[in-house]
Motif scaffolding. Structure first.
Motif, short mmCIF file in Angstrom:
data_model
loop_
_atom_site.label_atom_id
_atom_site.label_comp_id
_atom_site.label_asym_id
_atom_site.label_seq_id
_atom_site.Cartn_x
_atom_site.Cartn_y
_atom_site.Cartn_z
N LEU A 49 0.81 -1.22 0.00
CA LEU A 49 0.00 0.00 0.00
C LEU A 49 0.84 1.27 0.00
CD1 LEU A 49 -2.52 -1.31 2.65
CD2 LEU A 49 -3.11 -0.82 0.28
N THR A 50 2.12 1.12 0.28
CA THR A 50 2.99 2.29 0.42
C THR A 50 3.01 3.13 -0.85
OG1 THR A 50 4.40 1.02 1.92
CG2 THR A 50 5.31 3.05 1.04
N GLY A 51 3.20 2.49 -2.00
CA GLY A 51 3.26 3.22 -3.27
C GLY A 51 1.97 3.93 -3.60
N LEU A 52 0.83 3.32 -3.22
CA LEU A 52 -0.47 3.95 -3.50
C LEU A 52 -0.62 5.25 -2.72
CD1 LEU A 52 -2.82 0.81 -3.42
CD2 LEU A 52 -1.77 1.92 -5.41
N VAL A 53 -0.14 5.25 -1.48
CA VAL A 53 -0.21 6.47 -0.68
C VAL A 53 0.79 7.50 -1.20
CG1 VAL A 53 0.20 7.44 1.62
CG2 VAL A 53 -1.12 5.34 1.37
N GLU A 54 1.99 7.04 -1.54
CA GLU A 54 3.01 7.97 -2.04
C GLU A 54 2.58 8.64 -3.35
OE1 GLU A 54 7.09 5.92 -0.25
OE2 GLU A 54 6.27 5.21 -2.15
N SER A 55 1.82 7.92 -4.17
CA SER A 55 1.37 8.47 -5.44
C SER A 55 0.14 9.36 -5.30
CB SER A 55 1.04 7.34 -6.42
OG SER A 55 -0.12 6.64 -6.02
N GLY A 56 -0.53 9.30 -4.14
CA GLY A 56 -1.71 10.10 -3.91
C GLY A 56 -3.01 9.42 -4.29
N SER A 57 -2.95 8.17 -4.77
CA SER A 57 -4.19 7.47 -5.15
C SER A 57 -4.89 6.89 -3.93
CB SER A 57 -3.88 6.36 -6.16
OG SER A 57 -3.00 5.40 -5.63
N LEU A 58 -4.21 6.85 -2.80
CA LEU A 58 -4.80 6.42 -1.53
C LEU A 58 -4.42 7.46 -0.49
CD1 LEU A 58 -6.35 3.97 -0.25
CD2 LEU A 58 -4.11 3.04 0.36
N ASP A 59 -5.38 7.81 0.37
CA ASP A 59 -5.12 8.89 1.32
C ASP A 59 -4.37 8.43 2.56
OD1 ASP A 59 -6.54 11.11 -0.04
OD2 ASP A 59 -8.29 9.81 0.26
N TYR A 60 -4.83 7.33 3.15
CA TYR A 60 -4.27 6.87 4.42
C TYR A 60 -4.17 5.35 4.43
CZ TYR A 60 -5.72 11.56 5.89
OH TYR A 60 -5.87 12.91 5.97
N PHE A 61 -3.25 4.81 5.24
CA PHE A 61 -3.27 3.37 5.48
C PHE A 61 -2.71 3.05 6.85
CE2 PHE A 61 0.98 3.99 4.18
CZ PHE A 61 1.74 2.82 4.13
N PHE A 62 -3.20 1.94 7.37
CA PHE A 62 -2.72 1.44 8.66
C PHE A 62 -1.42 0.68 8.42
CE2 PHE A 62 -7.16 2.22 9.41
CZ PHE A 62 -7.26 2.56 10.75
N ILE A 63 -0.39 1.03 9.16
CA ILE A 63 0.93 0.48 8.89
C ILE A 63 1.75 0.47 10.18
CG2 ILE A 63 1.88 2.74 8.30
CD1 ILE A 63 2.76 -0.60 6.59
N TYR A 64 2.83 -0.29 10.19
CA TYR A 64 3.74 -0.26 11.32
C TYR A 64 4.53 1.06 11.33
CZ TYR A 64 2.82 -5.28 11.56
OH TYR A 64 2.23 -6.50 11.65
N LYS A 65 4.79 1.54 12.51
CA LYS A 65 5.54 2.80 12.64
C LYS A 65 6.89 2.72 11.95
CE LYS A 65 7.55 5.95 16.05
NZ LYS A 65 7.82 6.20 17.49
N SER A 66 7.58 1.59 12.08
CA SER A 66 8.91 1.46 11.48
C SER A 66 8.85 1.63 9.97
CB SER A 66 9.53 0.10 11.83
OG SER A 66 8.78 -0.96 11.25
N VAL A 67 7.82 1.07 9.33
CA VAL A 67 7.70 1.17 7.87
C VAL A 67 7.40 2.61 7.45
CG1 VAL A 67 6.43 0.37 5.84
CG2 VAL A 67 6.96 -1.23 7.68
N ALA A 68 6.54 3.29 8.21
CA ALA A 68 6.26 4.70 7.93
C ALA A 68 7.53 5.53 8.02
CB ALA A 68 5.21 5.23 8.90
N GLU A 69 8.34 5.27 9.03
CA GLU A 69 9.61 5.99 9.20
C GLU A 69 10.57 5.67 8.06
OE1 GLU A 69 10.73 8.07 11.55
OE2 GLU A 69 9.63 7.74 13.42
N GLN A 70 10.68 4.39 7.70
CA GLN A 70 11.61 3.98 6.64
C GLN A 70 11.29 4.62 5.30
OE1 GLN A 70 11.17 -0.26 6.88
NE2 GLN A 70 12.05 -0.33 8.94
N HIS A 71 10.00 4.90 5.06
CA HIS A 71 9.57 5.49 3.79
C HIS A 71 9.32 7.00 3.89
CE1 HIS A 71 9.10 1.77 1.42
NE2 HIS A 71 8.88 1.22 2.59
N ASN A 72 9.73 7.57 5.02
CA ASN A 72 9.59 9.03 5.22
C ASN A 72 8.16 9.52 5.03
OD1 ASN A 72 12.43 9.52 5.69
ND2 ASN A 72 12.74 9.14 3.51
#
Length: 344
Positions: free
Chosen positions: A220-243
């Motif tokens: 789901l990371t790429g979908l949020v980064e591209s703006g096609s998805l607004d939000y997603f539930f994710i681990y904090k570490s992954v959110a940090e790793q992808h800035n």
């Protein structure tokens, strides 16, 4: 003179061929080569890639082995089922929910496992996300419910982040005393709850286009980064790793606080994929080396590397908390006994 020259050439040629026979085939080295196959949670992708690179250098220098990795990231349930259902060969299995190992791999596929890292669920987004300048830790469920806002989580049947995300929304019912699960989950999918018991059918169906579900959370990371998805539930570490930007959730629902284990345990989920029921609990990662690992001794060396100072440093650099010390259960191998606390 021509005969003498021919004789000298013949002698030199024989010498070269003889040397070749003694030293082995051209292009071969004295070092061994080996491949380690690792099935792991998607949220471990970045730290494991770094760890594998560092272990490769270590093994070549200290063990005389050139190590290649067959690295397969997936949802943790899927990673385990590759072994149990598809009978694929692997050396190491690392899951985002350690309980999958004793539930599904012990005793037939392994006789020990180690708890080694922790995490928490957050809601990640970017400045492209609708209402990005308004969402916070107290109004997040109202923002996700707004018309036009799309959010996602991974498939509960494949991935612990998925079933944890769903249970976080059910825990939110208890914490905020509002029908958050019904509004966000039941109205948009065929996932449903009876009291605090959640059911995820084997085939997840979407009733609206408000929710996006993918096999693992990192999909789901790429979908949020591209703006096609607004939000997603994710681990904090992954959110940090992808800035990514993210909001933290109250400790009563984010699954990070070991002191709130009993509170989390009020909620449970039954997975259609396995038929197993899982209680909400603090997030702890687990790892094991399989009994029939093709390169078991080398796999144990990698596990030792993971659990030692090198592994702790890599996880710290990648914003993920490491248990100190890691906790091991079962027939713990001698190679790692001095790095873990042995229980049971």
């Amino acid at each position: 003179m021509r005969k003498a020259g021919l004789l000298l050439t013949t002698v030199l040629l024989l010498a070269v061929l003889s040397a070749g026979c003694i030293s082995g085939s051209p292009g071969k080295t004295s070092e061994k080569e080996a491949t380690l196959t690792i099935f792991h949670a998607g949220s471990l992708s970045i730290p494991f890639q770094q760890l594998e690179n560092e272990f490769s250098a270590y093994a070549e220098k200290n063990l005389g082995v050139k190590v290649k990795f067959q690295d397969e990231a997936s949802g943790s349930v899927e990673a385990v089922r590759k072994v149990t259902d598809l009978h694929e060969k692997a050396d190491i299995v690392a899951t985002a929910d350690y309980t999958l190992i004793p539930q599904m791999l012990v005793p037939n596929y392994t006789d020990f496992y180690v708890l080694f890292a922790t995490n928490q669920i957050v809601i990640a987004f970017t400045n492209k996300s609708r209402y990005a300048d308004e969402i916070n830790s107290t109004n997040w469920y109202e923002i996700l419910a707004k018309p036009g806002v799309r959010f996602g989580f991974s498939n509960p049947n494949d991935d612990p982040c998925g079933y944890r995300s769903v249970m976080v929304m059910k825990l939110a019912d208890l914490y905020y005393h509002k029908p958050i699960f019904e509004t966000l989950v039941e109205k948009n999918t065929n996932i449903y709850a009876n009291g605090t018991h959640v059911y995820a059918p084997k085939e997840i169906q979407l009733k609206t286009d408000k929710i996006v579900i993918r096999p693992k959370e990192t999909d789901l990371t790429g979908l949020v980064e591209s703006g096609s998805l607004d939000y997603f539930f994710i681990y904090k570490s992954v959110a940090e790793q992808h800035n990514l930007s993210y909001i933290t959730l109250p400790d009563e629902i984010n699954l990070k606080d070991f002191n709130k284990a009993d509170y989390y345990g009020q909620v449970e989920i039954t997975l259609g994929s396995t038929g197993k029921t899982i209680k909400a609990k603090p997030i702890v990662y687990g790892v094991t080396v399989l009994k029939d690992a093709p390169n078991r001794e080398l796999a144990l060396q990698f596990l030792k590397f993971l659990l030692g100072e090198e592994g702790k440093k890599v996880f710290e650099e990648n914003h993920q908390d490491f248990l100190n010390p890691p906790v091991a259960f079962g027939n713990v191998p001698d190679e790692i006994k001095d790095l873990v606390e042995v229980k049971g």
